[in-house]
Motif scaffolding. Structure first.
Motif, PDB file in Angstrom:
ATOM      1  N   THR A 357       8.337   1.701  -1.749  1.00 51.25           N
ATOM      2  CA  THR A 357       7.373   0.641  -2.058  1.00 51.25           C
ATOM      3  C   THR A 357       6.299   0.526  -0.976  1.00 51.25           C
ATOM      4  O   THR A 357       6.599   0.382   0.204  1.00 51.25           O
ATOM      5  CB  THR A 357       8.093  -0.717  -2.199  1.00 51.25           C
ATOM      6  OG1 THR A 357       9.026  -0.640  -3.275  1.00 51.25           O
ATOM      7  CG2 THR A 357       7.101  -1.842  -2.467  1.00 51.25           C
ATOM      8  N   LYS A 358       5.049   0.580  -1.407  1.00 50.32           N
ATOM      9  CA  LYS A 358       3.909   0.449  -0.494  1.00 50.32           C
ATOM     10  C   LYS A 358       2.907  -0.558  -1.066  1.00 50.32           C
ATOM     11  O   LYS A 358       2.479  -0.431  -2.208  1.00 50.32           O
ATOM     12  CB  LYS A 358       3.187   1.795  -0.306  1.00 50.32           C
ATOM     13  CG  LYS A 358       4.069   2.928   0.198  1.00 50.32           C
ATOM     14  CD  LYS A 358       4.483   2.738   1.637  1.00 50.32           C
ATOM     15  CE  LYS A 358       5.311   3.926   2.130  1.00 50.32           C
ATOM     16  NZ  LYS A 358       5.843   3.717   3.485  1.00 50.32           N
ATOM     17  N   ASN A 359       2.552  -1.545  -0.271  1.00 49.02           N
ATOM     18  CA  ASN A 359       1.514  -2.517  -0.651  1.00 49.02           C
ATOM     19  C   ASN A 359       1.727  -3.117  -2.033  1.00 49.02           C
ATOM     20  O   ASN A 359       0.786  -3.263  -2.818  1.00 49.02           O
ATOM     21  CB  ASN A 359       0.124  -1.878  -0.570  1.00 49.02           C
ATOM     22  CG  ASN A 359      -0.248  -1.495   0.853  1.00 49.02           C
ATOM     23  OD1 ASN A 359      -0.010  -2.256   1.785  1.00 49.02           O
ATOM     24  ND2 ASN A 359      -0.813  -0.314   1.024  1.00 49.02           N
ATOM     25  N   PHE A 360       2.961  -3.479  -2.334  1.00 46.35           N
ATOM     26  CA  PHE A 360       3.246  -4.138  -3.606  1.00 46.35           C
ATOM     27  C   PHE A 360       2.686  -5.559  -3.564  1.00 46.35           C
ATOM     28  O   PHE A 360       2.985  -6.316  -2.639  1.00 46.35           O
ATOM     29  CB  PHE A 360       4.749  -4.182  -3.868  1.00 46.35           C
ATOM     30  CG  PHE A 360       5.105  -4.833  -5.175  1.00 46.35           C
ATOM     31  CD1 PHE A 360       5.057  -4.121  -6.351  1.00 46.35           C
ATOM     32  CD2 PHE A 360       5.458  -6.177  -5.227  1.00 46.35           C
ATOM     33  CE1 PHE A 360       5.376  -4.729  -7.565  1.00 46.35           C
ATOM     34  CE2 PHE A 360       5.772  -6.792  -6.433  1.00 46.35           C
ATOM     35  CZ  PHE A 360       5.723  -6.059  -7.602  1.00 46.35           C
ATOM     36  N   PRO A 361       1.867  -5.944  -4.547  1.00 40.09           N
ATOM     37  CA  PRO A 361       1.238  -7.271  -4.517  1.00 40.09           C
ATOM     38  C   PRO A 361       2.182  -8.383  -4.972  1.00 40.09           C
ATOM     39  O   PRO A 361       2.184  -8.783  -6.137  1.00 40.09           O
ATOM     40  CB  PRO A 361       0.062  -7.107  -5.488  1.00 40.09           C
ATOM     41  CG  PRO A 361       0.551  -6.091  -6.488  1.00 40.09           C
ATOM     42  CD  PRO A 361       1.416  -5.144  -5.705  1.00 40.09           C
ATOM     43  N   GLY A 362       2.991  -8.880  -4.072  1.00 37.95           N
ATOM     44  CA  GLY A 362       3.913  -9.949  -4.401  1.00 37.95           C
ATOM     45  C   GLY A 362       3.246 -11.307  -4.364  1.00 37.95           C
ATOM     46  O   GLY A 362       2.131 -11.455  -3.849  1.00 37.95           O
ATOM     47  N   ALA A 363       3.933 -12.312  -4.876  1.00 38.17           N
ATOM     48  CA  ALA A 363       3.407 -13.678  -4.826  1.00 38.17           C
ATOM     49  C   ALA A 363       3.286 -14.152  -3.388  1.00 38.17           C
ATOM     50  O   ALA A 363       2.382 -14.916  -3.034  1.00 38.17           O
ATOM     51  CB  ALA A 363       4.317 -14.621  -5.611  1.00 38.17           C
TER      52      ALA A 363
END
Length: 400
Positions: A357-363
């Motif tokens: 996982t790289k730069n996953f846009p989480g809340a």
């Protein structure tokens, strides 16, 4: 005659096989469920385990994490084209129960486990999940051992010591600080860890081996901090990392104010509570601290998605806690890994996708997992103005 004998032998063998299969099942329904439906179920539904204290002393914390998990599930109820089913295992805030709850999730062949609140509970569950090669994502367990002891455990909150990195980055790049002091509890391992990461990052960012002008230790249960504060004053710095328990931090800031010191104290997420404001009063005004999440800071597109869904469910004035945002992210990361792996039954493949996982846009911010399964992620920086917490900056994970 020979044909009849062959048929009889075949029939006897079939009966023997069925008897052996049925020996562990009390009814035909159990047999059908155990042997005939398992493959069909695996093909038609994706199971995600919820490993949380839904009763017992930690129930309130488990329920906050569950808010985010269930909210994300409502928004995204499918993975790889299949329905996602949440499978609940209440560990009852008890380490003994946690073992059986973890085994229950393993037996039910979940694809990923979310939780638990409480590092000890997560460590207990981790033994079972790792052995079964089922990836797990803890939400607020900050103990480094949870992830470092298992290749299959990840987390959505950062480890406590990571806040030292973010605070140093903020101090240098936003405050223009080139030198700082550290005021810490000499008997606190947490204080030592945060102090070390802060010091290392300050030295790296300033290219100055003497970026930490003074390190001042005190003993727990100490009441008078004036001598140590005088040492800070003599060092000439104006920025101080205050690595201590909340009660000590308040008393130190009160005594600094009495001495007329103009210092900016930096702290961690433990400061973000009503008691800190109430007991600290004017002494904590201007203090700066790092934390996981701020509902008023729209960090990614998924922050907006989360906030909109949360307020629709709990009311327009509802302020979602960090635990809910982090729980939301845990579910989203699990779904993303399953979709990317293209399977819900191959735990190693799902685990590998989580690790990548790289730069996953989480809340709660952009998330990249490091080699231990810990997130390098956005860190919210807040200050205290007129007795209220105010978001002032978000440190992005650009230091890796």
């Amino acid at each position: 005659m020979q044909k009849k004998l062959k048929k009889s032998a075949a029939f006897v063998m079939l009966v023997a096989v069925l008897a052996a299969l049925l020996s562990g099942c009390t009814t035909l329904d159990n047999f059908t469920s155990a042997f005939l439906k398992s493959d069909a179920d695996d093909a038609s539904v994706v199971r995600i385990g919820v490993f949380e204290p839904l009763s017992g002393k930690d129930k309130e914390h488990g329920e906050l994490e569950l808010q985010g998990i269930e909210l994300a599930h409502e928004l995204y109820p499918e993975a790889i084209g299949k329905k996602v089913e949440l499978v609940y295992a209440d560990n009852k805030s008890d380490v003994d129960v946690a073992a059986s709850a973890a085994q229950d999730l393993v037996d039910k062949k979940v694809s990923v486990v979310l939780g638990s609140y409480g590092s000890t509970l997560s460590l207990v569950g981790g033994e079972y999940f790792t052995k079964a090669k089922i990836p797990a994502i803890t939400i607020t367990s900050a103990n480094p051992l949870v992830t470092s002891s298992s290749d299959y455990y990840f987390r959505t909150c950062f480890v406590e010591s990571f806040q030292g990195v973010a605070l140093a980055k903020y101090a240098v790049e936003q405050m223009g600080t080139s030198k700082a002091a550290i005021f810490r509890d000499a008997d606190d391992d947490y204080a030592a860890a945060v102090s070390q990461t802060f010091s290392d990052k300050m030295v790296q960012l300033t290219a100055d081996e003497n970026a930490i002008a003074k390190v001042v230790d005190y003993k727990s249960k100490q009441k008078d901090f004036k001598k140590q504060l005088q040492e800070v004053r003599d060092s000439g710095v104006t920025v101080v990392l205050l690595a201590s328990e909340t009660g000590d931090a308040i008393e130190i800031m009160k005594q600094a104010k009495e001495m007329g010191l103009q210092l900016v104290f930096l702290g961690t997420d433990s400061w973000e509570n009503g008691d800190f404001l109430k007991k600290g009063g004017t002494a904590v005004e201007g203090a700066v601290f790092s934390t996981y999440f701020d509902p008023e800071a729209a960090i990614t597109q998924n922050t907006e998605v989360f906030l909109k869904a949360y307020r629709e469910k709990y009311g327009e004035d509802a302020k979602p806690p960090s635990e809910a945002a982090l729980g939301f992210d845990a579910y989203m990361l699990a779904i993303n890994a399953i979709n990317t792996a293209g399977t819900s039954i191959k735990g190693e493949a799902i685990r590998d996708q989580l690790a990548a996982t790289k730069n996953f846009p989480g809340a709660s911010g952009n998330i990249t997992f490091d080699e231990n399964g810990d997130p390098i992620k956005s860190v919210v920086i807040k200050t205290i103005i007129n007795g209220e917490f105010v978001h002032i900056y978000t440190v992005e994970p650009s230091w890796r």
